[in-house]
Design a protein around this motif. Structure first.
Motif, PDB file in Angstrom:
ATOM      1  N   ARG A  87       0.675  -1.130  -0.150  1.00  0.00           N
ATOM      2  CA  ARG A  87       0.038   0.030  -0.093  1.00  0.00           C
ATOM      3  C   ARG A  87       0.908   1.300  -0.057  1.00  0.00           C
ATOM      4  O   ARG A  87       0.619   2.245  -0.605  1.00  0.00           O
ATOM      5  CB  ARG A  87      -0.961  -0.012   1.146  1.00  0.00           C
ATOM      6  CG  ARG A  87      -1.975  -0.867   1.313  1.00  0.00           C
ATOM      7  CD  ARG A  87      -3.223  -0.766   1.978  1.00  0.00           C
ATOM      8  NE  ARG A  87      -2.501  -0.633   3.462  1.00  0.00           N
ATOM      9  CZ  ARG A  87      -2.653  -1.614   4.376  1.00  0.00           C
ATOM     10  NH1 ARG A  87      -3.021  -2.766   3.993  1.00  0.00           N
ATOM     11  NH2 ARG A  87      -2.091  -1.295   5.644  1.00  0.00           N
TER      12      ARG A  87
ATOM     13  N   ILE B 128      -6.178   2.160  -3.051  1.00  0.00           N
ATOM     14  CA  ILE B 128      -5.743   1.983  -1.850  1.00  0.00           C
ATOM     15  C   ILE B 128      -6.351   3.083  -0.893  1.00  0.00           C
ATOM     16  O   ILE B 128      -6.748   2.627   0.158  1.00  0.00           O
ATOM     17  CB  ILE B 128      -4.218   2.350  -2.011  1.00  0.00           C
ATOM     18  CG1 ILE B 128      -3.518   1.230  -2.596  1.00  0.00           C
ATOM     19  CG2 ILE B 128      -3.653   2.440  -0.630  1.00  0.00           C
ATOM     20  CD1 ILE B 128      -2.071   1.578  -3.171  1.00  0.00           C
TER      21      ILE B 128
ATOM     22  N   ASP C 133     -10.538   2.157  -0.207  1.00  0.00           N
ATOM     23  CA  ASP C 133     -10.648   0.845  -0.264  1.00  0.00           C
ATOM     24  C   ASP C 133     -12.119   0.691  -0.215  1.00  0.00           C
ATOM     25  O   ASP C 133     -12.972  -0.239  -0.784  1.00  0.00           O
ATOM     26  CB  ASP C 133      -9.774  -0.095   0.386  1.00  0.00           C
ATOM     27  CG  ASP C 133     -10.157  -1.499   0.434  1.00  0.00           C
ATOM     28  OD1 ASP C 133     -10.194  -1.959  -0.572  1.00  0.00           O
ATOM     29  OD2 ASP C 133     -10.400  -1.929   1.673  1.00  0.00           O
TER      30      ASP C 133
ATOM     31  N   THR D 224      -7.102  -8.343  -3.597  1.00  0.00           N
ATOM     32  CA  THR D 224      -6.325  -7.354  -2.983  1.00  0.00           C
ATOM     33  C   THR D 224      -5.231  -7.815  -1.920  1.00  0.00           C
ATOM     34  O   THR D 224      -5.625  -8.860  -1.415  1.00  0.00           O
ATOM     35  CB  THR D 224      -7.285  -6.471  -1.964  1.00  0.00           C
ATOM     36  OG1 THR D 224      -8.365  -5.933  -2.616  1.00  0.00           O
ATOM     37  CG2 THR D 224      -6.599  -5.294  -1.401  1.00  0.00           C
TER      38      THR D 224
END
Length: 263
Positions: A96, A152, A155, A191
């Motif tokens: 991330r 990111i 989300d 993810t």
């Protein structure tokens, strides 16, 4: 000396006073590029550390299972499981951060460009064709970095309703060598870190960012080529500042020269 240590140093004294603050911001954003490269390397280092530790945990787990009965090793197995979960979380965290860092890197270049346009003295010195070329290569190295960052940063919002969830999920065939989907698969969201790449799903696409040395290498290449576009601005401001200092020194010398006496 590392090329990254050769930042373009715009001499503020070589500029009109009303341009100096903006020029200082240009240098600030140039310095941020190096900071973002360091941050990207930190993310890769964290991933590498976590992967080494995960290998050690797998080896220890296999060793315990071969040599002991499950009941006697339960406590250590629980500890290894908890450590494995933590390390997996660290790799996700690093992914991330890397995605956000690439985005901030691009924004720093845009901010530097914006400030240059506010400085007429500097604007005329920039090879704008080269700037566009640098950013074009960056976009090829990091395709869809803006969507990656959005996935990111937002989300939870990507699935805050059935419509959003459908729009931001993948449907149909997919195969990246690690995950394979065939047939009428729909509503899939991937993810995490998969196969050494940070992975997100947004707008029907599965996007990946390789967490490899190539990530940092591409950022370094971009920074060096972007800074090269400012070399003429550096030269002109340094020369103008040197001239101004010489003239100021001459003026001070003239002020302190004793008056000539008349015959």
């Amino acid at each position: 000396m590392d090329e990254l240590d050769q930042l373009p140093m715009i001499d503020m004294q070589g500029l009109p006073e009303n341009e100096r603050e903006k020029a200082w911001l240009i240098t600030t954003h140039a310095m941020k590029l190096k900071s973002y490269i360091d941050q990207a390397q930190n993310a890769l280092d964290l991933v590498a550390f976590a992967e080494r530790e995960l290998i050690a945990i797998r080896q220890r787990t296999s060793e315990l299972l071969r040599q002991h009965d499950p009941i006697s090793i339960r406590q250590e197995m629980d500890q290894l499981s908890a450590a494995r979960t933590t390390l997996a979380g660290w790799t996700m965290l690093a992914g991330r951060d890397a995605g956000m860092t690439v985005y901030h890197f691009a924004e720093a270049m845009e901010a530097a460009k914006a400030m240059v346009r506010e400085c007429p003295t500097l604007k005329a010195t920039i090879d704008w064709k080269s700037v566009r070329s640098v950013q074009k290569v960056f976009s090829a190295d990091f395709p869809q970095y803006e969507n990656f960052r959005h996935a990111i940063a937002h989300d939870a919002q990507l699935t805050d309703s059935p419509k959003s969830s459908e729009r931001n999920s993948h449907s149909g065939y997919y195969d990246d060598g690690h995950v394979r989907m065939e047939g009428n698969v729909s509503g899939v969201r991937i993810t995490g870190n998969i196969g050494g790449a940070a992975t997100v799903t947004i707008k029907g696409q599965i996007l990946k960012l390789d967490l490899s040395p190539g990530l940092v290498a591409n950022l370094k290449k971009t920074a060096i080529n972007f800074w090269a576009c400012f070399k003429e601005a550096e030269r002109i401001t340094r020369e103008a500042a040197a001239k101004a200092r010489t003239e100021a020194a001459a003026a001070r010398q003239q002020e302190h020269r004793p008056p000539q006496q008349e015959d």
